[in-house]
Design a protein around this motif. Structure first.
Motif, PDB file in Angstrom:
ATOM      1  N   ASN A 192       0.834  -1.212   0.000  1.00 59.12           N
ATOM      2  CA  ASN A 192       0.000   0.000   0.000  1.00 59.12           C
ATOM      3  C   ASN A 192       0.869   1.263   0.000  1.00 59.12           C
ATOM      4  O   ASN A 192       0.399   2.351   0.340  1.00 59.12           O
ATOM      5  CB  ASN A 192      -0.905  -0.030   1.241  1.00 59.12           C
ATOM      6  CG  ASN A 192      -1.900   1.102   1.289  1.00 59.12           C
ATOM      7  OD1 ASN A 192      -2.643   1.330   0.337  1.00 59.12           O
ATOM      8  ND2 ASN A 192      -1.925   1.843   2.389  1.00 59.12           N
ATOM      9  N   PHE A 244      -4.498   2.079  -1.645  1.00 55.92           N
ATOM     10  CA  PHE A 244      -5.794   2.578  -1.163  1.00 55.92           C
ATOM     11  C   PHE A 244      -5.612   4.029  -0.734  1.00 55.92           C
ATOM     12  O   PHE A 244      -4.523   4.460  -0.349  1.00 55.92           O
ATOM     13  CB  PHE A 244      -6.244   1.802   0.082  1.00 55.92           C
ATOM     14  CG  PHE A 244      -6.698   0.396  -0.172  1.00 55.92           C
ATOM     15  CD1 PHE A 244      -8.043   0.116  -0.351  1.00 55.92           C
ATOM     16  CD2 PHE A 244      -5.793  -0.656  -0.199  1.00 55.92           C
ATOM     17  CE1 PHE A 244      -8.482  -1.189  -0.559  1.00 55.92           C
ATOM     18  CE2 PHE A 244      -6.219  -1.965  -0.407  1.00 55.92           C
ATOM     19  CZ  PHE A 244      -7.564  -2.229  -0.588  1.00 55.92           C
ATOM     20  N   VAL A 276      -8.542   3.025  -6.009  1.00 58.23           N
ATOM     21  CA  VAL A 276      -7.369   2.208  -5.651  1.00 58.23           C
ATOM     22  C   VAL A 276      -6.479   2.162  -6.890  1.00 58.23           C
ATOM     23  O   VAL A 276      -6.954   1.847  -7.988  1.00 58.23           O
ATOM     24  CB  VAL A 276      -7.748   0.767  -5.249  1.00 58.23           C
ATOM     25  CG1 VAL A 276      -6.493  -0.057  -4.943  1.00 58.23           C
ATOM     26  CG2 VAL A 276      -8.667   0.751  -4.025  1.00 58.23           C
TER      27      VAL A 276
END
Ligand code: NAD
Length: 295
Positions: free
Chosen positions: A121, A147, A157
């Motif tokens: 992420n 995200f 996303v």
């Protein structure tokens, strides 16, 4: 394309994003094992448990009901890495530091299930460089999965391939993110801070630069850069507090380091007062003090 069935997700990192991603998944009915470092004292899963308790303070709370909470199992890297074997998807969401992320990848690699997808992420570190910390056998199932904060509201996303990522991995992730979480997925190239953050961080830094130049107050700038220009709620300084001032500094550092010749380079620095807040540990909402609430 074979169907990617996600029965269980491991989220690594129970900070601002990891805890909220785990909550978002649990609300969609997906069981999660949420990892963080082992606490130095007391319950070794204490860091994760504190993070989960902290979610209740967010308005509205991102985790809906006891049944959903029960879908999240707290874990730590010292005692529970064997639980990675039962996870089809591993989402890494630890602090935005290349050295910490790569050290963790080396540690988890022997425990990841064959066939699982591993995704970071990261806000904008090189996905290709991160992949190099994984053994070759896992590299083609690794990619970026970016995200946005707060993940329960932000539809976007970004997914990012490396030169090793199998095309089917991105296809499977995109289908899953769209169908299970209702996300809007874009495929970004592996460039510093990808697409949305490259624009977003630049706009935050430019607003900070002009705050000082025009002698404006923080709340005046937030009033100008919030709902008036189509942002639902948060604006420049509130966004910085929600993101985390240390994380913002790391993301700015990615631009400083990788884009030295960019024409906007003069904006790529944090104001000195903001660096001073970080040095004092006032990191924004997550520490209860930041731009708005001073320690
Ligand atoms: P955070 O500071 O809230 O949490 C970081 C977590 O990493 C903590 O739980 C901490 O215990 C853990 N950690 C620290 N050092 C570690 C180490 N050496 N090994 C393993 N774990 C360690 O950070 P965050 O805001 O949740 O960001 C996590 C990731 O998500 C970063 O890559 C960040 O860039 C990205 N991201 C952040 C946001 C945001 O708005 N904050 C949005 C999108 C993506």
């Amino acid at each position: 394309m074979s169907k990617f069935v996600v029965k269980h997700v491991a989220v690594l990192g129970a900070g601002v994003m990891g805890a909220q991603i785990a909550a978002h998944l649990a609300n969609a009915g997906v069981p999660v094992t949420l990892f963080d470092l082992a606490a130095a004292e007391g319950d070794r899963n204490g860091i994760v448990k504190k993070a989960l308790a902290g979610l209740k303070k967010l308005e509205p709370a991102p985790l809906a009901g006891a049944a959903r909470i029960a879908l999240i199992t707290p874990a730590n890297y010292d005692d529970h890495l064997d639980q990675l074997r039962s996870c089809d998807l591993v989402i890494e969401a630890i602090a935005e530091r290349m050295d910490w992320k790569t050290a963790l990848y080396e540690r988890i690699a022997p425990h990841v299930a064959p066939g699982a997808i591993i995704a970071s992420n990261t806000s904008g570190l090189s996905i290709d460089a991160l992949a190099n910390a994984l053994p070759e056998s896992l590299r083609d199932r690794f990619c970026g999965i970016h995200f946005f904060n707060p993940p329960r509201y932000m539809r976007l996303v970004e997914i990012i391939a490396t030169s090793h990522t199998q095309a089917s991995v991105l296809d499977q992730l995109e289908t899953w993110l769209t169908s299970t979480l209702g996300k809007g997925v874009i495929r970004a190239l592996d460039t510093p801070n990808f697409v949305a953050n490259r624009i977003g961080v630049f706009s935050i830094l430019a607003a900070m630069h002009h705050t000082a130049r025009l002698g404006l107050a923080f709340d005046e700038v937030d009033a100008l850069t919030g709902p008036k220009i189509g942002r639902p709620k948060s604006a420049t300084y509130r966004t910085a507090d929600v993101v985390g001032l240390d994380t913002l500094a790391h993301v700015v550092g990615t631009m400083e380091k990788n884009l030295p010749d960019d024409p906007w380079h003069r904006y790529f620095s944090l104001p000195a007062w903001l660096s001073a807040l970080i040095s004092k540990g006032a990191l924004g909402q997550k520490t209860g003090a930041g731009v708005y609430r001073k320690q």
